[in-house]
Design a protein around this motif. Structure first.
Motif, PDB file in Angstrom:
ATOM      1  N   LEU A 121      21.338  51.129 -29.040  1.00 11.68           N
ATOM      2  CA  LEU A 121      22.742  51.349 -28.677  1.00 11.68           C
ATOM      3  C   LEU A 121      23.669  51.097 -29.862  1.00 11.68           C
ATOM      4  CD1 LEU A 121      22.712  49.745 -25.122  1.00 11.68           C
ATOM      5  CD2 LEU A 121      23.032  52.170 -25.651  1.00 11.68           C
ATOM      6  N   ALA A 122      23.367  50.079 -30.664  1.00  8.73           N
ATOM      7  CA  ALA A 122      24.182  49.809 -31.852  1.00  8.73           C
ATOM      8  C   ALA A 122      24.005  50.918 -32.885  1.00  8.73           C
ATOM      9  CB  ALA A 122      23.809  48.459 -32.457  1.00  8.73           C
ATOM     10  N   PHE A 123      22.791  51.403 -33.045  1.00  7.25           N
ATOM     11  CA  PHE A 123      22.528  52.494 -33.985  1.00  7.25           C
ATOM     12  C   PHE A 123      23.237  53.767 -33.542  1.00  7.25           C
ATOM     13  CE2 PHE A 123      19.729  56.049 -35.369  1.00  7.25           C
ATOM     14  CZ  PHE A 123      19.941  55.927 -36.736  1.00  7.25           C
ATOM     15  N   GLU A 124      23.208  54.053 -32.263  1.00  8.65           N
ATOM     16  CA  GLU A 124      23.890  55.227 -31.722  1.00  8.65           C
ATOM     17  C   GLU A 124      25.393  55.157 -31.995  1.00  8.65           C
ATOM     18  OE1 GLU A 124      23.174  57.577 -27.665  1.00  8.65           O
ATOM     19  OE2 GLU A 124      24.055  55.601 -27.357  1.00  8.65           O
ATOM     20  N   ASP A 125      25.971  53.981 -31.775  1.00  5.85           N
ATOM     21  CA  ASP A 125      27.404  53.801 -32.022  1.00  5.85           C
ATOM     22  C   ASP A 125      27.715  53.911 -33.507  1.00  5.85           C
ATOM     23  OD1 ASP A 125      30.076  53.069 -30.978  1.00  5.85           O
ATOM     24  OD2 ASP A 125      29.786  51.263 -32.178  1.00  5.85           O
ATOM     25  N   TRP A 126      26.832  53.398 -34.371  1.00  5.87           N
ATOM     26  CA  TRP A 126      27.013  53.502 -35.824  1.00  5.87           C
ATOM     27  C   TRP A 126      27.027  54.964 -36.257  1.00  5.87           C
ATOM     28  CZ3 TRP A 126      23.204  55.009 -39.589  1.00  5.87           C
ATOM     29  CH2 TRP A 126      23.590  54.784 -40.929  1.00  5.87           C
ATOM     30  N   LEU A 127      26.111  55.756 -35.749  1.00  5.79           N
ATOM     31  CA  LEU A 127      26.091  57.181 -36.076  1.00  5.79           C
ATOM     32  C   LEU A 127      27.379  57.856 -35.627  1.00  5.79           C
ATOM     33  CD1 LEU A 127      22.451  58.255 -35.080  1.00  5.79           C
ATOM     34  CD2 LEU A 127      23.376  58.099 -37.400  1.00  5.79           C
ATOM     35  N   PHE A 128      27.799  57.550 -34.413  1.00  7.86           N
ATOM     36  CA  PHE A 128      28.983  58.214 -33.869  1.00  7.86           C
ATOM     37  C   PHE A 128      30.236  57.900 -34.679  1.00  7.86           C
ATOM     38  CE2 PHE A 128      32.652  58.159 -30.938  1.00  7.86           C
ATOM     39  CZ  PHE A 128      32.692  59.510 -30.633  1.00  7.86           C
ATOM     40  N   ARG A 129      30.352  56.677 -35.140  1.00 12.33           N
ATOM     41  CA  ARG A 129      31.579  56.255 -35.810  1.00 12.33           C
ATOM     42  C   ARG A 129      31.558  56.483 -37.323  1.00 12.33           C
ATOM     43  NH1 ARG A 129      34.678  53.721 -32.084  1.00 12.33           N
ATOM     44  NH2 ARG A 129      33.599  52.993 -30.218  1.00 12.33           N
ATOM     45  N   HIS A 130      30.390  56.764 -37.897  1.00 12.54           N
ATOM     46  CA  HIS A 130      30.319  56.905 -39.343  1.00 12.54           C
ATOM     47  C   HIS A 130      29.847  58.275 -39.837  1.00 12.54           C
ATOM     48  CE1 HIS A 130      30.381  52.504 -38.823  1.00 12.54           C
ATOM     49  NE2 HIS A 130      30.921  52.478 -40.017  1.00 12.54           N
ATOM     50  N   LYS A 131      29.147  59.018 -39.004  1.00 13.02           N
ATOM     51  CA  LYS A 131      28.688  60.337 -39.407  1.00 13.02           C
ATOM     52  C   LYS A 131      29.869  61.287 -39.505  1.00 13.02           C
ATOM     53  CE  LYS A 131      25.586  63.747 -39.838  1.00 13.02           C
ATOM     54  NZ  LYS A 131      24.735  63.908 -41.030  1.00 13.02           N
ATOM     55  N   SER A 132      29.820  62.233 -40.463  1.00 13.65           N
ATOM     56  CA  SER A 132      30.888  63.222 -40.607  1.00 13.65           C
ATOM     57  C   SER A 132      31.103  63.959 -39.295  1.00 13.65           C
ATOM     58  CB  SER A 132      30.530  64.235 -41.699  1.00 13.65           C
ATOM     59  OG  SER A 132      31.432  65.336 -41.658  1.00 13.65           O
ATOM     60  N   PRO A 133      32.339  64.049 -38.819  1.00  4.42           N
ATOM     61  CA  PRO A 133      32.603  64.701 -37.530  1.00  4.42           C
ATOM     62  C   PRO A 133      32.394  66.205 -37.553  1.00  4.42           C
ATOM     63  CG  PRO A 133      34.661  64.116 -38.595  1.00  4.42           C
ATOM     64  CD  PRO A 133      33.565  63.490 -39.417  1.00  4.42           C
ATOM     65  N   GLU A 134      32.179  66.789 -38.723  1.00  7.91           N
ATOM     66  CA  GLU A 134      32.032  68.237 -38.828  1.00  7.91           C
ATOM     67  C   GLU A 134      30.596  68.707 -38.638  1.00  7.91           C
ATOM     68  OE1 GLU A 134      34.751  70.029 -38.947  1.00  7.91           O
ATOM     69  OE2 GLU A 134      35.807  68.108 -38.925  1.00  7.91           O
ATOM     70  N   GLU A 135      29.643  67.782 -38.550  1.00  9.69           N
ATOM     71  CA  GLU A 135      28.235  68.172 -38.494  1.00  9.69           C
ATOM     72  C   GLU A 135      27.620  67.830 -37.149  1.00  9.69           C
ATOM     73  OE1 GLU A 135      26.363  66.133 -41.691  1.00  9.69           O
ATOM     74  OE2 GLU A 135      27.788  66.848 -43.199  1.00  9.69           O
ATOM     75  N   PRO A 136      26.839  68.760 -36.554  1.00  6.95           N
ATOM     76  CA  PRO A 136      26.151  68.433 -35.305  1.00  6.95           C
ATOM     77  C   PRO A 136      25.059  67.401 -35.541  1.00  6.95           C
ATOM     78  CG  PRO A 136      25.423  70.561 -36.129  1.00  6.95           C
ATOM     79  CD  PRO A 136      26.571  70.138 -37.010  1.00  6.95           C
ATOM     80  N   LEU A 137      24.817  66.567 -34.547  1.00 10.86           N
ATOM     81  CA  LEU A 137      23.836  65.490 -34.688  1.00 10.86           C
ATOM     82  C   LEU A 137      23.114  65.293 -33.358  1.00 10.86           C
ATOM     83  CD1 LEU A 137      24.316  62.079 -36.415  1.00 10.86           C
ATOM     84  CD2 LEU A 137      23.538  62.135 -34.037  1.00 10.86           C
ATOM     85  N   LEU A 138      21.820  65.011 -33.447  1.00 14.16           N
ATOM     86  CA  LEU A 138      21.003  64.724 -32.265  1.00 14.16           C
ATOM     87  C   LEU A 138      20.267  63.407 -32.471  1.00 14.16           C
ATOM     88  CD1 LEU A 138      19.561  65.569 -29.570  1.00 14.16           C
ATOM     89  CD2 LEU A 138      17.841  66.685 -31.020  1.00 14.16           C
ATOM     90  N   LEU A 139      20.304  62.549 -31.457  1.00 16.59           N
ATOM     91  CA  LEU A 139      19.556  61.296 -31.470  1.00 16.59           C
ATOM     92  C   LEU A 139      18.747  61.186 -30.187  1.00 16.59           C
ATOM     93  CD1 LEU A 139      18.890  58.350 -32.433  1.00 16.59           C
ATOM     94  CD2 LEU A 139      20.979  57.640 -31.219  1.00 16.59           C
ATOM     95  N   LEU A 140      17.469  60.792 -30.320  1.00 19.10           N
ATOM     96  CA  LEU A 140      16.612  60.546 -29.159  1.00 19.10           C
ATOM     97  C   LEU A 140      15.939  59.188 -29.300  1.00 19.10           C
ATOM     98  CD1 LEU A 140      15.683  63.975 -29.861  1.00 19.10           C
ATOM     99  CD2 LEU A 140      15.618  63.553 -27.408  1.00 19.10           C
ATOM    100  N   TYR A 141      15.805  58.466 -28.180  1.00 20.05           N
ATOM    101  CA  TYR A 141      15.173  57.149 -28.217  1.00 20.05           C
ATOM    102  C   TYR A 141      14.763  56.722 -26.814  1.00 20.05           C
ATOM    103  CZ  TYR A 141      19.809  55.494 -26.687  1.00 20.05           C
ATOM    104  OH  TYR A 141      20.999  55.307 -26.011  1.00 20.05           O
TER     105      TYR A 141
END
Length: 358
Positions: A44-64
């Motif tokens: 959950l912390a990793f998911e939130d880190w990706l959401f708040r730090h990854k460039s908003p212009e790029e699509p992203l997929l996370l599975l866990y």
């Protein structure tokens, strides 16, 4: 919640497909992430880190996947959503995530996904269709309902939600071989007289994918979602596999997020204001109205018949007054000491404390 039992067992964990690429400490350079960790606090912390730090212009997929836990939304009331007594008995934790939405149960029999997209191009129905295509590719005749949940017939196999900032975030929990009896027990609180300003979960009948196709597994679902995501968003790169032992836990934002989610101030102290009206069938018939905000009792009003012994009446009012300012469900010793001064008040307090702890 209506639940349907399944005889399907959690499949033994298999190696991920060979085209998955392994990585060291997590980076923001990738578009597809699969976490090998089953620690819900890390994921959950990793998911939130990706959401708040990854460039908003790029699509992203996370599975866990996660070891057994209950996850509630950012603006939900755990006393309303969760059977806390059953949680304590089973040793299963509940965790408040940073994003909104309803309460879900996680175990190794379900797979969690999140699709992050630029806000301007986000279409909630379209992201649901990506997951729907993945499920159908595995041979399951699924559909999307009007709430964008994935269903087989009218039974839900995936709950989903989104939050929007610079980018949109569509998250879901796919039920593959989850323990539905445990899910039903932990998400059943039966507190109809508790009125909360928080977000309430929508209860629905649920089922497992393996009830309709016994060969479905976590690995097959991951592969199918990755393929559908690549096709929909024209992503060519390989998958970045994340481990919680390769330095990821030492990323400051992730470490802080994991620590914060374990605190009372986050788990209970973020609870929106609520009111709980309850009554116990004592011979002298008291009723109680509790009001709480951020996990702190704002007021406690005890009502009893006029002919109640004055000593009992005074003791009840003193008890109610001392509850103000206490943590809901974690009352201090000064209240406990007062409650022990009279047998009838002690019985009343024992009942009230059990109600708040449940």
């Amino acid at each position: 919640m209506l639940v349907y039992t399944s005889r399907s067992c959690i499949s033994r964990r298999a190696a991920l497909p060979r085209y998955f690429s392994s990585g060291l400490a997590p980076t923001l350079r990738h578009s597809i992430y699969v976490s090998e960790s089953t620690d819900p606090y890390f994921n959950l912390a990793f998911e939130d880190w990706l959401f708040r730090h990854k460039s908003p212009e790029e699509p992203l997929l996370l599975l866990y996947r996660d070891s057994p836990c209950v996850v509630i939304g950012r603006n939900q009331n755990p006393w309303k959503e969760v059977n806390l007594r059953a949680l304590r008995r089973t040793g299963i934790p509940f965790i408040r995530r940073h994003s909104g939405g309803g309460t879900v149960y996680h175990d190794l029999g379900n797979t969690n996904f999140s699709i992050h997209l630029p806000r301007a191009s986000f279409d909630r129905h379209a992201t649901a269709q990506v997951v729907l295509r993945a499920v159908r590719a595995m041979g399951v005749d699924a559909n999307v309902n009007d709430r964008n949940d994935i269903c087989v017939g009218k039974e839900k196999i995936c709950s989903a939600y989104k939050i929007v900032k610079d980018r949109a975030y569509h998250h879901g929990t796919m039920l593959i071989s989850t323990q539905l009896d445990t899910l039903g027990e932990l998400l059943r609180s039966n507190k109809d007289t508790m009125e909360t300003r928080g977000v309430a979960s929508v209860r629905s009948p649920v089922c497992n994918l393996q009830q309709y196709h016994a060969d479905v597994s976590h690995e097959k679902f991951v592969r199918a979602v990755v393929d559908a995501f690549r096709h929909e968003y024209d992503v060519k790169e390989e998958i970045h596999t994340v481990h919680d032992t390769d330095g990821a836990r030492e990323t400051e934002y992730i470490r802080h997020g994991m620590e914060e989610m374990k605190t009372w101030d986050w788990a209970f102290g973020q609870t929106p204001e609520f009111t709980y009206k309850i009554q116990k069938n004592f011979a002298w018939g008291p009723s109680v109205e509790l009001r709480s905000k951020h996990g702190i009792i704002l007021s406690c009003v005890v009502t009893h018949p006029e002919d109640v012994n004055s000593r009992i009446g005074t003791g009840l009012q003193d008890l109610a007054a001392r509850l103000k300012g206490e943590r809901y469900g974690s009352v201090g010793e000064r209240v406990v000491t007062l409650a022990q001064s009279d047998g009838r008040i002690s019985a009343f307090w024992q009942w009230l404390r059990e109600e708040m702890d449940s």
